[in-house]
Design a protein around this motif. Structure first.
Motif, PDB file in Angstrom:
ATOM      1  N   TYR A 116       9.379  -9.043  12.511  1.00 15.70           N
ATOM      2  CA  TYR A 116       9.514  -8.005  11.478  1.00 15.70           C
ATOM      3  C   TYR A 116      10.841  -7.252  11.520  1.00 15.70           C
ATOM      4  O   TYR A 116      11.136  -6.488  10.593  1.00 15.70           O
ATOM      5  N   CYS A 117      11.624  -7.404  12.568  1.00 14.26           N
ATOM      6  CA  CYS A 117      12.883  -6.645  12.645  1.00 14.26           C
ATOM      7  C   CYS A 117      13.821  -7.085  11.521  1.00 14.26           C
ATOM      8  O   CYS A 117      14.248  -8.224  11.465  1.00 14.26           O
ATOM      9  N   CYS A 167      15.085   1.818  13.210  1.00 10.85           N
ATOM     10  CA  CYS A 167      14.129   2.057  12.113  1.00 10.85           C
ATOM     11  C   CYS A 167      12.708   2.308  12.631  1.00 10.85           C
ATOM     12  O   CYS A 167      11.948   3.057  12.030  1.00 10.85           O
ATOM     13  N   GLY A 168      12.329   1.656  13.720  1.00 10.34           N
ATOM     14  CA  GLY A 168      10.987   1.854  14.286  1.00 10.34           C
ATOM     15  C   GLY A 168       9.932   0.890  13.749  1.00 10.34           C
ATOM     16  O   GLY A 168       8.748   1.016  14.074  1.00 10.34           O
ATOM     17  N   ILE A 169      10.339  -0.085  12.944  1.00 13.95           N
ATOM     18  CA  ILE A 169       9.375  -1.063  12.421  1.00 13.95           C
ATOM     19  C   ILE A 169       8.730  -1.831  13.584  1.00 13.95           C
ATOM     20  O   ILE A 169       7.522  -2.064  13.591  1.00 13.95           O
ATOM     21  N   GLU A 209       5.932   0.081  15.049  1.00 11.21           N
ATOM     22  CA  GLU A 209       4.750   0.105  14.169  1.00 11.21           C
ATOM     23  C   GLU A 209       4.005  -1.226  14.183  1.00 11.21           C
ATOM     24  O   GLU A 209       2.787  -1.267  14.060  1.00 11.21           O
ATOM     25  N   GLU A 210       4.733  -2.344  14.284  1.00 11.65           N
ATOM     26  CA  GLU A 210       4.118  -3.659  14.136  1.00 11.65           C
ATOM     27  C   GLU A 210       3.714  -4.306  15.456  1.00 11.65           C
ATOM     28  O   GLU A 210       3.144  -5.390  15.460  1.00 11.65           O
TER      29      GLU A 210
END
Ligand SMILES: Cc1ncc(C[n+]2csc(CCOP(=O)(O)OP(=O)(O)O)c2C)c(N)n1
Ligand code: SF4
Ligand code: SF4
Ligand code: SF4
Ligand SMILES: [Mg+2]
Lengths: 294, 99
Positions: free
Chosen positions: B57-58, B79-81, B84-85
């Protein structure tokens, strides 16, 4: 599924943190591989590629004026044909929603009508983001933009359906939040001869008004509420994608407020807008149901 | 038959030079960086090439699909994705001193 390890975008691009478009492009280039030539009109994707003289991608990309993406792709294909390279190299046109649903629609329609053997991808961040959030034909109902300060008063244009009406062999929708589905669709498109069109929802943190960490979550909500169904139309036959299948049952759809409420662009939505959304989504799914039965 | 990148660039008469860090070291955009708790990370615990949601997801492609996964802080935009994922909450975003 085994995803290609190699990256085709060098790190350190100009895209914002958490950009849905960047993830989509990363996956698409992985799926298509090194033997690809791209063409991109003015957009956030131009900015991702960088300044004149440099390029953040490993593949070659022709930057083209805003309205001309389809024509540019036809031109690249023509030169490849002249050199006998058209079977070896995939031509990829990649444009934003403004560049696709508004200004580039005639060039795209023409290229497709000529039977151009290419993949056209529209990453849909639902406004003209590169120039600071102006509404496009793909901006959804109620969304704030600098040119719709009171919220947009019409629904977004159903671009995949317009492309389908051209009678092309492959049309698909995708979403940054489902990278594997997206990857598979690009791989599939590469193998089909003729015009292929893929329309991908691209959550945009600054343009939609949400925290960059939530890009995937918000993309997922667009599917789970039934607002952005994932499907393919192969030679005119409709296939609902796996991640959207359970949404056929209305009870499995999350309330649209979950999606709208997560983004600042929808901050002042009245009851009428919610009602209009519920009708819109019900209609969308009634049509899908009909098409599956065919 | 031609197949090198140089040849494709010739076909287009292209003059762009592919570069890393076209926008500079974008890691400087944020001092928040992902820290991976290796006691929780699935591939580290199992020794198997599974999960790697963070890699998948990055948007920047700056996490490696290796055991353990590694983040390239020179370019991570914070971003912090990935946090979260991660299915097991192995990632937290922490302030990291950047050059
Ligand atoms: C003919 C022309 N009109 C206007 C512009 C200015 N312009 C550059 S990018 C852009 C917005 C593009 O919007 P979209 O296609 O949705 O891509 P996004 O920026 O959202 O990624 C505009 C209006 C231009 N470059 N050329
Ligand atoms: S404005 Fe939106 S689409 Fe454009 S680079 Fe930033 S996050 Fe991506
Ligand atoms: S914080 Fe964002 S850019 Fe950094 S590694 Fe995680 S997903 Fe990638
Ligand atoms: S997402 Fe979490 S568990 Fe999976 S590989 Fe990354 S850090 Fe490990
Ligand atoms: Mg746009």
């Amino acid at each position: 599924m085994d995803l290609r390890e190699e990256e085709f975008i060098y790190p350190g691009t100009r895209a914002c943190a958490g950009c849905g478009m960047a993830l989509i492009y990363r996956m698409a280039l992985k799926a298509l591989g090194p033997k690809t030539i791209g063409t991109v009109p003015a957009s956030c994707l131009t900015v991702l590629h960088g300044m004149q003289g440099f390029c953040s991608t490993k593949i070659s990309v022709l930057h083209t004026p805003f309205a001309t993406t389809g024509a540019a792709a036809s031109g690249i294909l023509g030169s490849l044909e002249a050199k006998g390279l058209d079977d070896e190299i995939c031509v990829l046109a990649f444009a934003g929603d403004g560049g696709t649903t508004d200004i580039g629609i005639q060039a795209l329609s023409g290229a497709v009508e000529r039977g151009t053997n290419f993949v056209y991808a529209c990453y849909d961040n639902e406004a003209y983001m590169n120039t600071g959030v102006q509404r496009s034909g793909s901006t959804p109902l109620g969304a704030y933009s600098t040119t719709t300060p009171g919220g947009k008063t019409t629904h977004k244009k159903d671009m995949p359906k317009i492309m389908e009406a051209h009678g092309i062999p492959y049309v698909a929708t995708a979403n940054a939040a489902y990278p594997l589905d997206l990857y598979e669709k690009f791989q599939k498109a590469r193998k089909i001869k003729g015009p292929k069109y893929i329309h991908i929802l691209a959550p945009c943190p600054p343009g939609w008004g949400f925290d960059p960490k939530d890009t995937i979550k918000i993309g997922r909500l667009a599917n789970e509420t039934g607002f952005w169904p994932l499907y393919e139309v192969v030679d005119g036959i409709f296939y609902l994608s796996k991640k959207s299948k359970k949404l056929l049952n209305r009870e499995n759809r999350k309330p649209i407020q979950d999606y709208l409420g997560s983004q600042k662009r929808f901050r002042d939505l009245g009851e009428n807008i919610i009602k209009a959304y519920n009708e819109y989504i019900d209609n969308l799914w009634k049509n899908i149901e009909k098409r599956i039965e065919e | 038959m031609t197949n090198s990148k140089k040849d494709y660039q010739k076909i287009l008469g292209s003059i762009q030079t592919p570069v890393e860090g076209e926008a500079g070291e974008t890691g400087t955009w944020s001092s928040l960086k992902p820290i991976i708790d290796l006691d929780k990370c699935i591939p580290v615990k199992s020794g198997k090439y599974v999960c790697f949601n963070c890699w998948l997801y990055c948007p920047e492609g700056v996490i490696s699909r290796t055991i353990p996964p590694e983040v390239d802080n020179r370019y991570c935009k914070g971003c912090g994705i990935c946090m979260e994922e991660c299915p097991v909450q192995a990632i937290t975003m922490k302030e990291v001193k950047i050059k």
